[in-house]
Design a protein around this motif. Structure first.
Motif, PDB file in Angstrom:
ATOM      1  N   GLY A 139       0.792  -1.226   0.000  1.00  0.00           N
ATOM      2  CA  GLY A 139       0.000   0.000   0.000  1.00  0.00           C
ATOM      3  C   GLY A 139       0.819   1.268   0.000  1.00  0.00           C
ATOM      4  N   ALA A 140       2.019   1.205  -0.557  1.00  0.00           N
ATOM      5  CA  ALA A 140       2.896   2.376  -0.559  1.00  0.00           C
ATOM      6  C   ALA A 140       3.362   2.716  -1.970  1.00  0.00           C
ATOM      7  N   GLU A 141       2.500   2.482  -2.966  1.00  0.00           N
ATOM      8  CA  GLU A 141       2.906   2.746  -4.350  1.00  0.00           C
ATOM      9  C   GLU A 141       3.261   4.222  -4.520  1.00  0.00           C
ATOM     10  N   PRO A 142       4.450   4.530  -5.035  1.00  0.00           N
ATOM     11  CA  PRO A 142       4.844   5.932  -5.197  1.00  0.00           C
ATOM     12  C   PRO A 142       4.343   6.526  -6.508  1.00  0.00           C
ATOM     13  N   LYS A 143       3.995   7.803  -6.454  1.00  0.00           N
ATOM     14  CA  LYS A 143       3.600   8.506  -7.675  1.00  0.00           C
ATOM     15  C   LYS A 143       4.822   8.729  -8.565  1.00  0.00           C
ATOM     16  N   GLN A 144       5.979   8.942  -7.915  1.00  0.00           N
ATOM     17  CA  GLN A 144       7.231   9.107  -8.646  1.00  0.00           C
ATOM     18  C   GLN A 144       8.289   8.210  -8.031  1.00  0.00           C
ATOM     19  N   LEU A 145       9.202   7.744  -8.866  1.00  0.00           N
ATOM     20  CA  LEU A 145      10.357   6.977  -8.417  1.00  0.00           C
ATOM     21  C   LEU A 145      11.600   7.658  -8.966  1.00  0.00           C
ATOM     22  N   VAL A 146      12.523   8.032  -8.077  1.00  0.00           N
ATOM     23  CA  VAL A 146      13.699   8.798  -8.489  1.00  0.00           C
ATOM     24  C   VAL A 146      14.950   8.110  -7.965  1.00  0.00           C
ATOM     25  N   ILE A 147      16.078   8.416  -8.559  1.00  0.00           N
ATOM     26  CA  ILE A 147      17.339   7.867  -8.081  1.00  0.00           C
ATOM     27  C   ILE A 147      17.746   8.625  -6.823  1.00  0.00           C
ATOM     28  N   ASP A 148      18.244   7.925  -5.814  1.00  0.00           N
ATOM     29  CA  ASP A 148      18.511   8.559  -4.520  1.00  0.00           C
ATOM     30  C   ASP A 148      19.519   9.709  -4.608  1.00  0.00           C
ATOM     31  N   ALA A 149      20.531   9.591  -5.465  1.00  0.00           N
ATOM     32  CA  ALA A 149      21.550  10.638  -5.572  1.00  0.00           C
ATOM     33  C   ALA A 149      20.947  11.964  -6.009  1.00  0.00           C
ATOM     34  N   GLU A 150      19.923  11.919  -6.864  1.00  0.00           N
ATOM     35  CA  GLU A 150      19.305  13.147  -7.353  1.00  0.00           C
ATOM     36  C   GLU A 150      18.538  13.859  -6.242  1.00  0.00           C
ATOM     37  N   ALA A 151      17.866  13.092  -5.387  1.00  0.00           N
ATOM     38  CA  ALA A 151      17.162  13.702  -4.249  1.00  0.00           C
ATOM     39  C   ALA A 151      18.163  14.302  -3.270  1.00  0.00           C
ATOM     40  N   LEU A 152      19.263  13.605  -3.013  1.00  0.00           N
ATOM     41  CA  LEU A 152      20.283  14.114  -2.092  1.00  0.00           C
ATOM     42  C   LEU A 152      20.908  15.396  -2.607  1.00  0.00           C
ATOM     43  N   ALA A 153      20.960  15.557  -3.921  1.00  0.00           N
ATOM     44  CA  ALA A 153      21.557  16.757  -4.522  1.00  0.00           C
ATOM     45  C   ALA A 153      20.796  18.025  -4.142  1.00  0.00           C
ATOM     46  N   SER A 154      19.566  17.873  -3.644  1.00  0.00           N
ATOM     47  CA  SER A 154      18.777  19.051  -3.271  1.00  0.00           C
ATOM     48  C   SER A 154      19.390  19.818  -2.109  1.00  0.00           C
ATOM     49  N   TYR A 155      20.337  19.207  -1.382  1.00  0.00           N
ATOM     50  CA  TYR A 155      20.988  19.902  -0.263  1.00  0.00           C
ATOM     51  C   TYR A 155      22.149  20.774  -0.725  1.00  0.00           C
ATOM     52  N   SER A 156      22.487  20.685  -1.990  1.00  0.00           N
ATOM     53  CA  SER A 156      23.544  21.528  -2.552  1.00  0.00           C
ATOM     54  C   SER A 156      22.923  22.784  -3.153  1.00  0.00           C
ATOM     55  N   ASN A 157      23.512  23.928  -2.865  1.00  0.00           N
ATOM     56  CA  ASN A 157      22.917  25.173  -3.379  1.00  0.00           C
ATOM     57  C   ASN A 157      23.924  26.184  -3.910  1.00  0.00           C
ATOM     58  N   ARG A 158      25.204  25.838  -3.917  1.00  0.00           N
ATOM     59  CA  ARG A 158      26.171  26.803  -4.445  1.00  0.00           C
ATOM     60  C   ARG A 158      27.473  26.099  -4.824  1.00  0.00           C
ATOM     61  N   GLY A 159      28.171  26.707  -5.778  1.00  0.00           N
ATOM     62  CA  GLY A 159      29.490  26.216  -6.160  1.00  0.00           C
ATOM     63  C   GLY A 159      29.476  24.752  -6.549  1.00  0.00           C
ATOM     64  N   ILE A 173      27.907   9.249  -3.341  1.00  0.00           N
ATOM     65  CA  ILE A 173      28.481  10.572  -3.564  1.00  0.00           C
ATOM     66  C   ILE A 173      27.708  11.234  -4.692  1.00  0.00           C
ATOM     67  N   ALA A 174      27.070  12.354  -4.373  1.00  0.00           N
ATOM     68  CA  ALA A 174      26.337  13.128  -5.382  1.00  0.00           C
ATOM     69  C   ALA A 174      27.110  14.423  -5.606  1.00  0.00           C
ATOM     70  N   LEU A 175      27.770  14.530  -6.753  1.00  0.00           N
ATOM     71  CA  LEU A 175      28.561  15.721  -7.056  1.00  0.00           C
ATOM     72  C   LEU A 175      27.686  16.734  -7.789  1.00  0.00           C
ATOM     73  N   CYS A 176      27.630  17.940  -7.239  1.00  0.00           N
ATOM     74  CA  CYS A 176      26.710  18.951  -7.754  1.00  0.00           C
ATOM     75  C   CYS A 176      27.464  20.215  -8.150  1.00  0.00           C
ATOM     76  N   GLN A 177      26.974  20.849  -9.196  1.00  0.00           N
ATOM     77  CA  GLN A 177      27.526  22.127  -9.652  1.00  0.00           C
ATOM     78  C   GLN A 177      26.362  23.101  -9.772  1.00  0.00           C
ATOM     79  N   GLY A 178      26.422  24.172  -9.016  1.00  0.00           N
ATOM     80  CA  GLY A 178      25.339  25.144  -9.034  1.00  0.00           C
ATOM     81  C   GLY A 178      24.002  24.549  -8.641  1.00  0.00           C
ATOM     82  N   GLY A 179      24.002  23.578  -7.720  1.00  0.00           N
ATOM     83  CA  GLY A 179      22.770  22.947  -7.280  1.00  0.00           C
ATOM     84  C   GLY A 179      22.255  21.847  -8.187  1.00  0.00           C
TER      85      GLY A 179
END
Length: 536
Positions: A139-159, A173-179
């Protein structure tokens, strides 16, 4: 009040973050967790049992990075249609799967005069299907399924920042550039290896070692004099209470920190630019002294991610997924094509379409069961004529009891009633076999409206008639309202969609949408229908 949830199916703990509100104002309600040792399905069921709003929530879940991969593809053009055509061939040449075996989600990163960069999330269809089946089964069908690294990237906001999620059995390891997520790497090491090292030196169980781990701290290594040189440990300042345990813990941790450092160096060489900062997430990241020791290993500023609501870094992924469900965090949905989310509209449609028929079918099944009982009684106990007659009267009270003179007559009358009921059910089936028009239109509208992470929408009033669909809604910007109108117009049914009465109210925009149904009238149609003598 609307509810959304993010589900982190971790190897050590399952965590569910719940947010409530609307697109204008979302508040983190709570984060609930349960040990995964009982199994992911059982853990989710336990959380669900204690969550009264579970049935009202929409969910986003994460596919672990070890079941997928992330690539950023550079192309020498910016046209979306051209990019969409070129990407599959570009991706297929770089992964060991055929296109038919893959789920391929894309998200634009950036573009300039030289071309464009597109983030491509790739997963084997079999892996995605397996996880979706597990979640749907509890009973936990998700409306969206995403890769975990992409969700974690939301904590990056600069540089250029590296979000390092140190979990129980693996490190992401989620490497982000400009968020924006531009690369992701997986290390198959985590808190489990630290626990096992402690258990070995202390001679205790893993559970006891896990508890002991959180009472210890690791010494901070000396800051390297030059970037990427091996650090030298300093005097911790005081003798630890259990030096053998600390030494074992530090030794196991340094193996993981060396791997993290090596991956960051490789990414810098591959991408051609340096990392500015490391952000720590995950349960293992809460080890006392870890941030300082990793900073010494990498020579980079290191700190824990800031999770909304003051929750610890262990909750970072679950909360990020809940934020993705609100549309606040842009993500690449892997539920596309045949795996697309059908939602509550399909469920409601099935109930309405087949509810009456199912009821009638149940009547026939019940009738046949009674008939079987009566037949068996006749075969085995032919002398029980009275009981058989009572059974017929119980099933069909309108029967004339005086006609039930013997077993054969009773069964014949029973069979006649059963045949009549069957005919009624078949007639009912022909009546309800079509799709209820209002519900069908609601389902179609829900499927056509853009996803919340593309254009936020909150429908306040909705009217559906045979002639038109109209609704009053709220969104965040004029651009989003235009996107909603454009998406509707691109569908044949809603091609005449027209928005009006746009009003900016604080931080949101209210508007009306009118959608005449049917084929639009052409000038030739008007001329043909005009009275004689009125043509211009």
């Amino acid at each position: 009040m609307a509810f959304v949830q993010g589900i982190d199916t971790g190897a050590w703990r399952v965590r569910v973050a719940t947010m409530e509100g609307s697109f204008r104002r979302w508040v983190l309600r709570d984060v609930v967790e349960m040990e995964s040792s009982v199994g992911i399905a059982a853990a989710i069921e336990a959380i669900r049992a204690d969550e009264p709003i579970w049935g009202q929530a929409e969910r986003v879940a994460a596919l672990p990075l070890d079941r997928g991969t992330v690539r950023v593809v550079k192309l020498p053009f910016t046209d979306r249609a051209t990019i969409a055509k070129a990407l599959p061939a570009e991706v297929e040449s770089n992964v060991p799967y055929d296109l038919e075996e893959m789920v391929l989600g894309t998200h634009p990163v950036d573009q300039d005069k030289s071309g464009s960069r597109t983030r491509v999330v790739i997963a084997r269809k079999e892996e995605v299907t397996e996880l979706l089946a597990l979640l749907k089964g509890v009973g936990a069908e998700p409306k969206q399924l995403v890769i975990d690294a992409e969700a974690l990237a939301s904590y990056s906001n600069r540089g250029v920042q590296a979000v390092v999620d140190m979990g129980h059995a693996r490190t992401v390891i989620a490497l982000c550039q400009g968020g924006q997520l531009i690369a992701a790497r997986l290390i198959p090491l985590g808190g489990l290896q630290l626990t096992e090292a402690l258990a070995a030196v202390l001679g205790v169980t893993d559970a006891e070692a896990e508890a002991a781990k959180h009472t210890l701290s690791v010494p901070v290594a000396a800051q390297p004099s030059a970037g990427w040189t091996d650090p030298e440990p300093t005097d911790a300042g005081e003798t630890p209470r259990n030096p053998e345990a600390v030494a074992a813990l530090t030794g196991a941790l340094d193996e993981q920190l060396a791997e993290i450092r090596a991956r960051l160096i490789a990414l810098e060489d591959e991408l051609g630019f340096g990392v500015d900062e490391v952000l720590l997430a995950g349960g293992a990241s809460q080890l006392t002294g870890l941030a300082g020791r990793l900073a010494a290993w990498t020579g980079l500023p290191t700190r824990a991610v800031v999770v909304p609501g003051g929750h610890p870094p262990a909750c970072a992924l679950a909360v990020a997924l809940a934020r993705a469900a609100t549309g606040d965090v842009p993500v690449t949905d892997l539920r596309i094509g045949e795996l697309a989310y059908r939602g509550h509209a399909d469920i409601l449609w099935n109930v309405v379409s087949y509810g009456a028929l199912a009821t009638a079918a149940a009547l026939v099944v019940g009738t046949l069961v009674v008939g079987l009982r009566a037949t068996q009684a006749w075969d085995k106990l032919s002398g029980l004529d009275t009981k058989i007659a009572d059974t017929v009267m119980e099933s069909f009270p309108e029967t004339n009891k005086d006609l039930l003179t013997d077993t054969s007559t009773a069964l014949a009358i029973f069979q006649g009633h059963a045949d009549e009921t069957k005919a009624r059910v078949e007639a009912l089936g022909s009546i309800v076999g079509g799709e209820p028009p209002t519900l069908a239109m609601l389902k179609k509208l829900a499927d056509v409206l853009p996803a919340n992470n593309t254009a936020k929408i909150d429908v306040l009033e909705l009217t559906i008639t045979q002639e038109a669909v109209s609704f009053k809604a709220e969104t965040d910007t004029y651009e989003s309202a235009a996107k909603i109108e454009e998406t509707l117009k691109n569908n044949e049914t809603f091609a005449q969609a027209h928005k009006s009465d746009e009003k900016k109210l604080g931080d949101y925009l209210r508007f009306n949408m009118s959608i005449p149904l049917g084929t639009p009238e052409t000038p030739d149609d008007k001329a043909a229908g005009a009275p004689a003598g009125e043509e211009g």
